[in-house]
Design a protein around this motif. Structure first.
Motif, PDB file in Angstrom:
ATOM      1  N   LYS A  18     -35.960 -94.751 -29.950  1.00 14.22           N
ATOM      2  CA  LYS A  18     -34.685 -94.715 -30.671  1.00 14.22           C
ATOM      3  C   LYS A  18     -33.516 -95.058 -29.749  1.00 14.22           C
ATOM      4  CE  LYS A  18     -36.500 -93.610 -34.558  1.00 14.22           C
ATOM      5  NZ  LYS A  18     -36.570 -94.592 -35.632  1.00 14.22           N
ATOM      6  N   GLY A  19     -33.786 -95.105 -28.466  1.00 11.37           N
ATOM      7  CA  GLY A  19     -32.776 -95.566 -27.534  1.00 11.37           C
ATOM      8  C   GLY A  19     -31.893 -94.491 -26.945  1.00 11.37           C
ATOM      9  N   GLU A  20     -32.056 -93.234 -27.365  1.00  8.26           N
ATOM     10  CA  GLU A  20     -31.209 -92.186 -26.832  1.00  8.26           C
ATOM     11  C   GLU A  20     -32.035 -90.961 -26.479  1.00  8.26           C
ATOM     12  OE1 GLU A  20     -27.920 -91.285 -29.345  1.00  8.26           O
ATOM     13  OE2 GLU A  20     -26.962 -93.219 -29.042  1.00  8.26           O
ATOM     14  N   LEU A  21     -31.882 -90.506 -25.222  1.00  6.05           N
ATOM     15  CA  LEU A  21     -32.587 -89.312 -24.759  1.00  6.05           C
ATOM     16  C   LEU A  21     -31.707 -88.524 -23.813  1.00  6.05           C
ATOM     17  CD1 LEU A  21     -36.313 -90.094 -23.798  1.00  6.05           C
ATOM     18  CD2 LEU A  21     -35.481 -88.631 -25.632  1.00  6.05           C
ATOM     19  N   GLN A  22     -31.832 -87.210 -23.879  1.00  6.86           N
ATOM     20  CA  GLN A  22     -31.295 -86.308 -22.881  1.00  6.86           C
ATOM     21  C   GLN A  22     -32.419 -85.941 -21.908  1.00  6.86           C
ATOM     22  OE1 GLN A  22     -28.084 -84.047 -22.567  1.00  6.86           O
ATOM     23  NE2 GLN A  22     -27.518 -86.161 -22.966  1.00  6.86           N
ATOM     24  N   CYS A  23     -32.066 -85.264 -20.810  1.00 10.62           N
ATOM     25  CA  CYS A  23     -33.078 -84.960 -19.792  1.00 10.62           C
ATOM     26  C   CYS A  23     -34.217 -84.120 -20.372  1.00 10.62           C
ATOM     27  CB  CYS A  23     -32.453 -84.259 -18.598  1.00 10.62           C
ATOM     28  SG  CYS A  23     -31.480 -82.804 -19.002  1.00 10.62           S
ATOM     29  N   ALA A  24     -33.906 -83.196 -21.296  1.00 14.54           N
ATOM     30  CA  ALA A  24     -34.964 -82.403 -21.907  1.00 14.54           C
ATOM     31  C   ALA A  24     -35.929 -83.289 -22.687  1.00 14.54           C
ATOM     32  CB  ALA A  24     -34.372 -81.342 -22.825  1.00 14.54           C
ATOM     33  N   GLY A  25     -35.401 -84.348 -23.316  1.00 19.42           N
ATOM     34  CA  GLY A  25     -36.255 -85.269 -24.056  1.00 19.42           C
ATOM     35  C   GLY A  25     -37.202 -86.026 -23.148  1.00 19.42           C
ATOM     36  N   TYR A  26     -36.703 -86.498 -21.994  1.00 22.52           N
ATOM     37  CA  TYR A  26     -37.575 -87.160 -21.024  1.00 22.52           C
ATOM     38  C   TYR A  26     -38.669 -86.202 -20.558  1.00 22.52           C
ATOM     39  CZ  TYR A  26     -34.137 -90.979 -20.324  1.00 22.52           C
ATOM     40  OH  TYR A  26     -33.295 -92.052 -20.477  1.00 22.52           O
ATOM     41  N   ALA A  27     -38.269 -84.977 -20.186  1.00 20.54           N
ATOM     42  CA  ALA A  27     -39.222 -84.021 -19.619  1.00 20.54           C
ATOM     43  C   ALA A  27     -40.272 -83.585 -20.639  1.00 20.54           C
ATOM     44  CB  ALA A  27     -38.474 -82.809 -19.077  1.00 20.54           C
ATOM     45  N   LYS A  28     -39.850 -83.354 -21.876  1.00 18.94           N
ATOM     46  CA  LYS A  28     -40.806 -82.918 -22.908  1.00 18.94           C
ATOM     47  C   LYS A  28     -41.787 -84.037 -23.249  1.00 18.94           C
ATOM     48  CE  LYS A  28     -37.700 -79.628 -25.198  1.00 18.94           C
ATOM     49  NZ  LYS A  28     -37.001 -79.311 -26.462  1.00 18.94           N
ATOM     50  N   THR A  29     -41.315 -85.272 -23.252  1.00 20.91           N
ATOM     51  CA  THR A  29     -42.209 -86.389 -23.567  1.00 20.91           C
ATOM     52  C   THR A  29     -43.255 -86.557 -22.473  1.00 20.91           C
ATOM     53  OG1 THR A  29     -40.345 -87.457 -24.687  1.00 20.91           O
ATOM     54  CG2 THR A  29     -42.289 -88.808 -24.280  1.00 20.91           C
ATOM     55  N   ILE A  30     -42.856 -86.400 -21.220  1.00 21.97           N
ATOM     56  CA  ILE A  30     -43.828 -86.415 -20.118  1.00 21.97           C
ATOM     57  C   ILE A  30     -44.840 -85.294 -20.306  1.00 21.97           C
ATOM     58  CG2 ILE A  30     -44.108 -85.884 -17.661  1.00 21.97           C
ATOM     59  CD1 ILE A  30     -43.212 -88.689 -17.933  1.00 21.97           C
ATOM     60  N   GLN A  31     -44.372 -84.098 -20.643  1.00 21.52           N
ATOM     61  CA  GLN A  31     -45.297 -82.973 -20.810  1.00 21.52           C
ATOM     62  C   GLN A  31     -46.276 -83.226 -21.946  1.00 21.52           C
ATOM     63  OE1 GLN A  31     -43.639 -79.026 -21.362  1.00 21.52           O
ATOM     64  NE2 GLN A  31     -45.621 -78.214 -21.998  1.00 21.52           N
ATOM     65  N   TYR A  32     -45.797 -83.757 -23.052  1.00 21.02           N
ATOM     66  CA  TYR A  32     -46.670 -84.014 -24.201  1.00 21.02           C
ATOM     67  C   TYR A  32     -47.804 -84.959 -23.815  1.00 21.02           C
ATOM     68  CZ  TYR A  32     -47.787 -84.838 -29.162  1.00 21.02           C
ATOM     69  OH  TYR A  32     -48.409 -84.918 -30.378  1.00 21.02           O
ATOM     70  N   LEU A  33     -47.479 -86.030 -23.105  1.00 22.81           N
ATOM     71  CA  LEU A  33     -48.503 -86.985 -22.673  1.00 22.81           C
ATOM     72  C   LEU A  33     -49.464 -86.344 -21.685  1.00 22.81           C
ATOM     73  CD1 LEU A  33     -46.232 -90.134 -22.268  1.00 22.81           C
ATOM     74  CD2 LEU A  33     -48.106 -89.893 -23.912  1.00 22.81           C
ATOM     75  N   CYS A  34     -48.935 -85.565 -20.767  1.00 20.71           N
ATOM     76  CA  CYS A  34     -49.808 -84.880 -19.805  1.00 20.71           C
ATOM     77  C   CYS A  34     -50.740 -83.906 -20.519  1.00 20.71           C
ATOM     78  CB  CYS A  34     -48.969 -84.140 -18.760  1.00 20.71           C
ATOM     79  SG  CYS A  34     -48.185 -85.201 -17.532  1.00 20.71           S
TER      80      CYS A  34
END
Length: 571
Positions: free
Chosen positions: A371-387
């Motif tokens: 969607k083109g917009e992320l805050q730092c929590a969004g980056y971190a949570k997406t990394i966690q979900y993939l992990c």
């Protein structure tokens, strides 16, 4: 829910708990180095400055945090890196430590699998998955380790949380195919089609403070492809039993879209806030969870970003499809470094840092759906979900930058130990319009960043008093760091200078905007980022191609990690 077991929260505490809490709204400053004449040195200052947005009586887990992303350009390398380049840096360290990682007590018997899970090559969290098992499967065990894993006669280890002496009363039907022996949970597009089941969720509007809340008693939202046990969370294990009860109550209520949740007796308002914050940070699959809670006598009132059934189903399908595509790319590699780089690059290259924490900017939805917009929590949570999906141990850490503005990043287990990984600061802001990933904070130890660029580790910052959340794993290893794993680390100035020329050559030949290396000493870092070296490197870059307009030197936040970073700006 029985309200007799709930804690009555007074009106005085109500002000404290009426929080706009969690969207870790880090503001990322893309400081401009401007056009740099050949005779000048320009250093971007990456100080993240964000004004706190909550009043003293408000606990904001969203206190805006600016992220340090000085318009650095990082190599947009392919997300697939030759395995040989990473294993050389990690395998020797791994094998030297394996023997002492756990001890075993012999035993034998037949036991039952209670939840869908994977056996793993090692008896440690985050080890490589081997085979998939389902509720009701029987396994022969030969030993129990001091890390809580059963050793299987068939090979591999399964954690005791997923094994019982008694057969489960109800078992989940298996897929028609035999158990997989993949390196990660299933990632096929077909599996994504039926990932989420929703039954009778209550109606819910937007997440403003005036929004309505879901009614109690609805069936839980299920995510069959995302089977992570809350008790396995690193932060959960550090909570008291009463705090764990509230954590469980919150997860259950949010999955059911309930409007209220029980607060067990004996918890202070700060403990309630702490647990809610940890749930918000640690359960990325609950992307409809709002960033605030409000007390209502004996229980907490919950609001949601949405509880529209069709909307959530549609959003989850988008998440599943995107996550499966990324996992499919990552599964081409066996090494954890390469898998994490695929995750990192995918998120960074499809996302754009946003100054706003509104909407889904702090969730995996924006993280996966470009969607083109992320805050730092969004980056971190997406990394966690993939992990989580790949069987790599990971947690979200909340803290601040060196200016005191809130921030969020990850701690992951990679090959030989724990490392910090910051995808937000891997996504630069620049004025010359290039999208790329930068690796200053890709798998780094605590010593390089704690109290330098990443401060107030695992702390919720509030004007009314900060709250310590949990103690993340200590990150002490260096072998998996990007620059070591990909042969971009230099131990002396002469080799580092040659390495930088080679990096400039490679960047220009491939049209990339960054040349960066790491040096092992602060003296070499200061030398290669000096004015004289800057002018020399810029003159060299211009001589290599008439399309090179200038170099831009990055400093400030790169000093702690000792990364020499020059952006290449083209005409």
């Amino acid at each position: 829910m029985k309200t007799t077991q709930c804690k009555r929260i007074s009106a005085a505490i109500a002000c404290i708990l009426s929080i706009s809490m969690l969207a870790s709204a880090c503001e990322k400053t893309g400081e401009s180095t401007g056009g740099i004449p050949e005779i000048e040195t320009t250093v971007s200052t990456a100080s993240e400055t964000v004004s706190e947005t909550t009043a003293e009586e408000t606990t904001s887990l969203t206190e805006e945090t600016t992220t340090v992303t000085e318009e650095t350009t990082a190599e947009t390398e392919e997300t697939t890196v030759p395995e040989s380049s990473e294993t050389s840096a990690t395998e020797s360290s791994e094998t030297s430590e394996t023997a002492s990682e756990w001890s075993e007590t012999e035993l034998s018997g037949t036991k039952y699998i209670t939840e869908k899970c994977y056996s793993r090559e090692k008896a440690i969290i985050g080890a490589t998955p081997i085979s998939q098992y389902y509720p009701g499967d029987t396994v022969e065990v030969t030993a129990l380790t001091d890390t809580g894993y059963y050793k299987l006669a068939a090979g591999g280890f399964i954690h005791s949380d997923y094994i019982s002496d008694e057969k489960p009363a109800e078992t989940t039907a298996k897929e028609t195919s035999a158990p997989e022996t993949t390196a990660a949970p299933e990632t096929s597009a077909e599996a994504a089609e039926n990932t989420t089941e929703f039954k009778d969720p209550a109606d819910q509007s937007n997440s403003d403070s005036s929004s309505s809340t879901g009614s109690s008693g609805g069936a839980a939202i299920e995510t069959p492809n995302y089977n992570i046990k809350t008790s396995s969370r690193y932060a959960y294990k550090q909570l008291s039993s009463t705090e764990q009860k509230l954590y469980d109550n919150l997860v259950t209520a949010i999955r059911k879209l309930d409007s209220k949740v029980d607060v067990p007796d004996g918890l202070t308002s700060d403990q309630v806030i702490k647990v809610y914050t940890i749930v918000y940070d640690s359960e990325p699959q609950l992307f409809w969870m709002d960033s605030s809670i409000s007390p209502n006598n004996r229980s907490l009132s919950l609001t949601y970003k949405t509880s529209d059934r069709n909307e959530i189903i549609s959003m989850q399908k988008e998440i599943d499809t995107a996550a499966n595509n990324i996992l499919s790319k990552a599964n081409k590699y066996s090494g954890t470094v390469s898998k994490l780089k695929v995750f990192f690059d995918s998120i960074v290259l499809q996302s754009e840092f946003s100054m706003s924490s509104s909407g889904y900017n702090s969730t995996i939805y924006n993280g996966f759906t470009a969607k083109g917009e992320l805050q730092c929590a969004g980056y971190a949570k997406t990394i966690q979900y993939l992990c989580d999906m790949a069987g790599i141990e990971c947690c979200v850490v909340r803290g601040s930058d060196k200016e005191g503005s809130s921030h969020a990043w990850n701690v992951v287990y990679c090959e030989n130990g724990y490392y910090n990984l910051d995808a937000t600061w891997g996504d630069p802001i620049n004025k010359f319009g290039s999208s790329y990933a930068q690796y200053e904070f890709f798998l780094v130890p605590d010593a390089w960043i704690h109290n330098k660029t990443h401060c107030n580790v695992s702390t919720l910052l509030r004007k009314s008093g900060s709250i310590k959340l949990y103690n993340p794993p200590a990150c002490t290893k260096e072998a998996c760091n990007y620059f070591a794993a990909y042969s971009k680390l230099y131990d002396n100035a002469a080799d580092a200078e040659k390495g930088m020329y080679a990096a400039i050559d490679d960047a220009i030949a491939n049209g990339r905007n960054v040349a960066q290396i790491r040096v092992s000493s602060q003296a070499d870092y200061e030398l290669l980022t000096s004015t004289d070296y800057f002018k020399t490197f810029q003159k060299y870059a211009k001589s290599k191609s008439s399309s090179v307009k200038q170099l831009e030197k990055k400093g400030s936040y790169t000093a702690g990690v000792q990364v020499v970073h020059y952006d290449i700006v083209y005409n």
